[in-house]
Design an enzyme around this catalytic site. Structure first.
Site, PDB file in Angstrom:
ATOM      1  N   VAL A  78      38.003  25.762  43.555  1.00 29.29           N
ATOM      2  CA  VAL A  78      39.143  26.319  44.554  1.00 29.29           C
ATOM      3  C   VAL A  78      38.587  26.314  45.904  1.00 29.29           C
ATOM      4  O   VAL A  78      39.524  26.325  46.829  1.00 29.29           O
ATOM      5  CB  VAL A  78      39.601  27.864  44.599  1.00 29.29           C
ATOM      6  CG1 VAL A  78      40.213  27.941  42.938  1.00 29.29           C
ATOM      7  CG2 VAL A  78      38.528  28.737  44.340  1.00 29.29           C
ATOM      8  N   ASN A 104      43.932  33.455  40.501  1.00 27.66           N
ATOM      9  CA  ASN A 104      43.106  34.454  39.894  1.00 27.66           C
ATOM     10  C   ASN A 104      41.666  34.158  40.148  1.00 27.66           C
ATOM     11  O   ASN A 104      40.995  35.190  39.949  1.00 27.66           O
ATOM     12  CB  ASN A 104      43.662  34.046  38.263  1.00 27.66           C
ATOM     13  CG  ASN A 104      42.366  34.827  37.500  1.00 27.66           C
ATOM     14  OD1 ASN A 104      42.344  36.042  37.488  1.00 27.66           O
ATOM     15  ND2 ASN A 104      41.404  33.965  36.931  1.00 27.66           N
ATOM     16  N   TYR A 168      34.395  41.875  49.652  1.00 26.37           N
ATOM     17  CA  TYR A 168      35.268  41.768  48.620  1.00 26.37           C
ATOM     18  C   TYR A 168      36.602  42.497  48.743  1.00 26.37           C
ATOM     19  O   TYR A 168      37.601  41.989  48.893  1.00 26.37           O
ATOM     20  CB  TYR A 168      34.619  42.278  47.224  1.00 26.37           C
ATOM     21  CG  TYR A 168      35.335  42.070  45.969  1.00 26.37           C
ATOM     22  CD1 TYR A 168      35.633  40.795  45.515  1.00 26.37           C
ATOM     23  CD2 TYR A 168      36.004  43.352  45.479  1.00 26.37           C
ATOM     24  CE1 TYR A 168      36.689  41.061  44.150  1.00 26.37           C
ATOM     25  CE2 TYR A 168      36.752  43.242  44.101  1.00 26.37           C
ATOM     26  CZ  TYR A 168      37.055  42.055  43.732  1.00 26.37           C
ATOM     27  OH  TYR A 168      37.793  42.033  42.571  1.00 26.37           O
ATOM     28  N   LYS A 172      40.350  40.966  49.237  1.00 24.56           N
ATOM     29  CA  LYS A 172      41.742  41.528  48.488  1.00 24.56           C
ATOM     30  C   LYS A 172      42.675  42.068  49.209  1.00 24.56           C
ATOM     31  O   LYS A 172      44.128  41.812  48.860  1.00 24.56           O
ATOM     32  CB  LYS A 172      41.198  42.422  47.202  1.00 24.56           C
ATOM     33  CG  LYS A 172      40.187  41.637  46.303  1.00 24.56           C
ATOM     34  CD  LYS A 172      41.038  40.400  45.646  1.00 24.56           C
ATOM     35  CE  LYS A 172      40.091  39.951  44.575  1.00 24.56           C
ATOM     36  NZ  LYS A 172      40.758  38.744  43.919  1.00 24.56           N
ATOM     37  N   THR A 203      35.255  42.144  31.837  1.00 26.62           N
ATOM     38  CA  THR A 203      34.943  40.677  32.050  1.00 26.62           C
ATOM     39  C   THR A 203      33.658  40.425  32.600  1.00 26.62           C
ATOM     40  O   THR A 203      32.914  41.390  32.923  1.00 26.62           O
ATOM     41  CB  THR A 203      35.958  40.042  33.042  1.00 26.62           C
ATOM     42  OG1 THR A 203      35.602  40.345  34.457  1.00 26.62           O
ATOM     43  CG2 THR A 203      37.487  40.366  32.896  1.00 26.62           C
TER      44      THR A 203
HETATM   45  P1  NAD Z   1      35.412  36.043  35.695  1.00 25.05           P
HETATM   46  O1  NAD Z   1      34.217  35.825  36.431  1.00 25.05           O
HETATM   47  O2  NAD Z   1      35.481  36.131  34.127  1.00 25.05           O
HETATM   48  O3  NAD Z   1      36.555  35.131  36.053  1.00 25.05           O
HETATM   49  C1  NAD Z   1      36.403  34.518  37.454  1.00 25.05           C
HETATM   50  C2  NAD Z   1      37.104  33.303  37.284  1.00 25.05           C
HETATM   51  O4  NAD Z   1      37.136  32.674  38.618  1.00 25.05           O
HETATM   52  C3  NAD Z   1      35.985  32.179  36.506  1.00 25.05           C
HETATM   53  O5  NAD Z   1      36.765  31.497  35.592  1.00 25.05           O
HETATM   54  C4  NAD Z   1      35.273  31.580  37.477  1.00 25.05           C
HETATM   55  O6  NAD Z   1      34.866  30.337  36.976  1.00 25.05           O
HETATM   56  C5  NAD Z   1      36.494  31.124  38.505  1.00 25.05           C
HETATM   57  N1  NAD Z   1      35.920  30.906  39.862  1.00 25.05           N
HETATM   58  C6  NAD Z   1      35.139  31.715  40.587  1.00 25.05           C
HETATM   59  N2  NAD Z   1      34.734  30.820  41.515  1.00 25.05           N
HETATM   60  C7  NAD Z   1      35.555  29.864  41.456  1.00 25.05           C
HETATM   61  C8  NAD Z   1      35.583  28.688  42.430  1.00 25.05           C
HETATM   62  N3  NAD Z   1      35.008  28.703  43.424  1.00 25.05           N
HETATM   63  N4  NAD Z   1      36.394  27.540  42.058  1.00 25.05           N
HETATM   64  C9  NAD Z   1      37.104  27.723  40.989  1.00 25.05           C
HETATM   65  N5  NAD Z   1      37.036  28.755  39.944  1.00 25.05           N
HETATM   66  C10 NAD Z   1      36.164  29.854  40.529  1.00 25.05           C
HETATM   67  O7  NAD Z   1      36.074  37.393  36.339  1.00 25.05           O
HETATM   68  P2  NAD Z   1      37.416  38.335  36.251  1.00 25.05           P
HETATM   69  O8  NAD Z   1      37.152  39.677  36.069  1.00 25.05           O
HETATM   70  O9  NAD Z   1      38.160  37.742  35.151  1.00 25.05           O
HETATM   71  O10 NAD Z   1      37.961  37.932  37.528  1.00 25.05           O
HETATM   72  C11 NAD Z   1      39.118  37.269  37.925  1.00 25.05           C
HETATM   73  C12 NAD Z   1      39.952  37.853  39.063  1.00 25.05           C
HETATM   74  O11 NAD Z   1      40.240  39.002  38.687  1.00 25.05           O
HETATM   75  C13 NAD Z   1      39.181  37.833  40.430  1.00 25.05           C
HETATM   76  O12 NAD Z   1      39.834  37.347  41.250  1.00 25.05           O
HETATM   77  C14 NAD Z   1      38.828  38.970  40.564  1.00 25.05           C
HETATM   78  O13 NAD Z   1      38.445  39.444  41.916  1.00 25.05           O
HETATM   79  C15 NAD Z   1      39.794  39.767  40.025  1.00 25.05           C
HETATM   80  N6  NAD Z   1      39.736  41.166  39.415  1.00 25.05           N
HETATM   81  C16 NAD Z   1      38.809  41.534  38.450  1.00 25.05           C
HETATM   82  C17 NAD Z   1      38.475  42.904  37.977  1.00 25.05           C
HETATM   83  C18 NAD Z   1      37.496  43.206  36.827  1.00 25.05           C
HETATM   84  O14 NAD Z   1      37.359  44.358  36.795  1.00 25.05           O
HETATM   85  N7  NAD Z   1      37.197  42.256  36.076  1.00 25.05           N
HETATM   86  C19 NAD Z   1      39.117  43.884  38.656  1.00 25.05           C
HETATM   87  C20 NAD Z   1      40.082  43.656  39.944  1.00 25.05           C
HETATM   88  C21 NAD Z   1      40.150  42.268  40.101  1.00 25.05           C
END
Ligand code: NAD
Length: 280
Positions: A78, A104, A168, A172, A203
């Site tokens: 991305v 996402n 971070y 957000k 995750t």
């Molecule tokens: P995760 O690490 O399992 O997934 C993150 C995904 O983003 C992965 O598929 C990764 O390959 C992709 N990604 C990261 N950098 C990238 C890049 N430069 N180009 C393309 N893809 C990229 O973690 P997750 O928890 O599923 O995170 C997904 C989203 O949810 C994120 O934006 C994270 O900030 C948000 N989030 C997660 C939580 C949580 O507790 N897990 C809470 C709040 C928000």
């Protein structure tokens, strides 16, 4: 099925006709959302950096009953504009339209004013927020044609500060305000723009942030999080997936500019007590 594990099955209106592009679809919240859309019969543009993991998401969607014809996978970063163009163009080549963008993909770079470098600060903004601006700039003409919508994945960190997660939290909070601004801009075109703000969801992101060293288990994560989330447990990726699918569906046809907490009440009690972040 336990509440903690969740299920991708649901029944929101209109999703079977929609073409949905999901970034970060190769794991976690993005993969969970893909499964929920698959259960609704949506056509999927699955985008991620890791082809093998992306294939696993596609296989899971097919297992859940989605025809392989309704899936295209696009590998790319991305942070690279050409890769974002490829996400969109390969999806359009396959399906000829775009109805929903689920923005996402994201990372969590720990650190505070004292410990973060400018490069770390800026990389976090690029991956989590600036890339969403770039993707939506490319995708919006297509979304206007279909009167489609956007669901971005923000965080409770956009709503409340978390100690030692400076860049971070800024990324957000910026996403939340970007979503509100763009929702105002495109409402007249019939395009809705919303985001979800998850609390802790089970995750890989916690491993990547170094919270558990390399030894994360569900039990460890749940024990840490259950104290800070009034519902008393960590969330699962189908709980976020269903919130995303709802906002993307015709059931949410009068909802735009919303930041929807999916956090078991956590933002009600933030700031969080001490969490052992790697880079504190
Ligand atoms: P995760 O690490 O399992 O997934 C993150 C995904 O983003 C992965 O598929 C990764 O390959 C992709 N990604 C990261 N950098 C990238 C890049 N430069 N180009 C393309 N893809 C990229 O973690 P997750 O928890 O599923 O995170 C997904 C989203 O949810 C994120 O934006 C994270 O900030 C948000 N989030 C997660 C939580 C949580 O507790 N897990 C809470 C709040 C928000």
């Amino acid at each position: 099925m336990s509440v903690a594990a969740g299920t991708p099955k649901g029944s929101y209106v209109g999703l079977e006709k929609k073409v949905v592009l999901i970034t970060g679809a190769s794991s976690g919240i993005g993969a969970g959302a893909a499964e929920v859309f698959a259960c609704h019969g949506s056509s999927l543009i699955l985008c991620g950096r890791n082809a093998e993991n992306l294939q696993q998401t596609a296989d899971k969607c097919i297992e859940l009953g989605l025809s392989p014809d309704k899936i295209v996978q696009v590998v790319g970063d991305v942070a690279e504009k050409e890769d974002l163009e490829a996400y969109l163009n390969k999806g359009l080549e396959k399906f000829g339209r775009l109805d929903v963008v689920v923005a996402n993909a994201g990372i969590g770079v720990p650190g505070n004013l004292e410990t973060l470098t400018l490069e770390q600060y800026e990389h976090q903004q690029l991956v989590n927020t600036t890339s969403v601006f770039s993707l939506l700039k490319l995708a919006m003409p297509e979304l206007k044609k279909t009167r489609g919508n956007v669901v971005a994945v923000s965080s409770i960190a956009g709503l409340k500060p978390i100690d030692s997660m400076l860049t971070y939290c800024v990324s957000k909070a910026g996403m939340d305000q970007m979503i509100r601004c763009i929702s105002l801009e495109v409402a007249k075109d019939g395009v809705r723009v919303n985001c979800i703000n998850p609390g802790a969801i089970y995750t890989n992101i916690f491993n990547a942030m170094g919270i558990f060293g390399d030894g994360m288990t569900y039990e460890k994560a749940n024990a840490l999080v259950s104290k800070t989330h009034p519902i008393g447990r960590i969330g699962n990726v189908y709980e976020t997936g269903k919130a995303i699918a709802f906002l993307a569906s015709d059931d949410a046809s009068f909802i735009t500019g919303v930041t929807l907490r999916v956090d078991g009440g956590a933002a009600l009690v933030l700031p969080l007590p001490d969490i052992p972040l790697g880079n504190k």
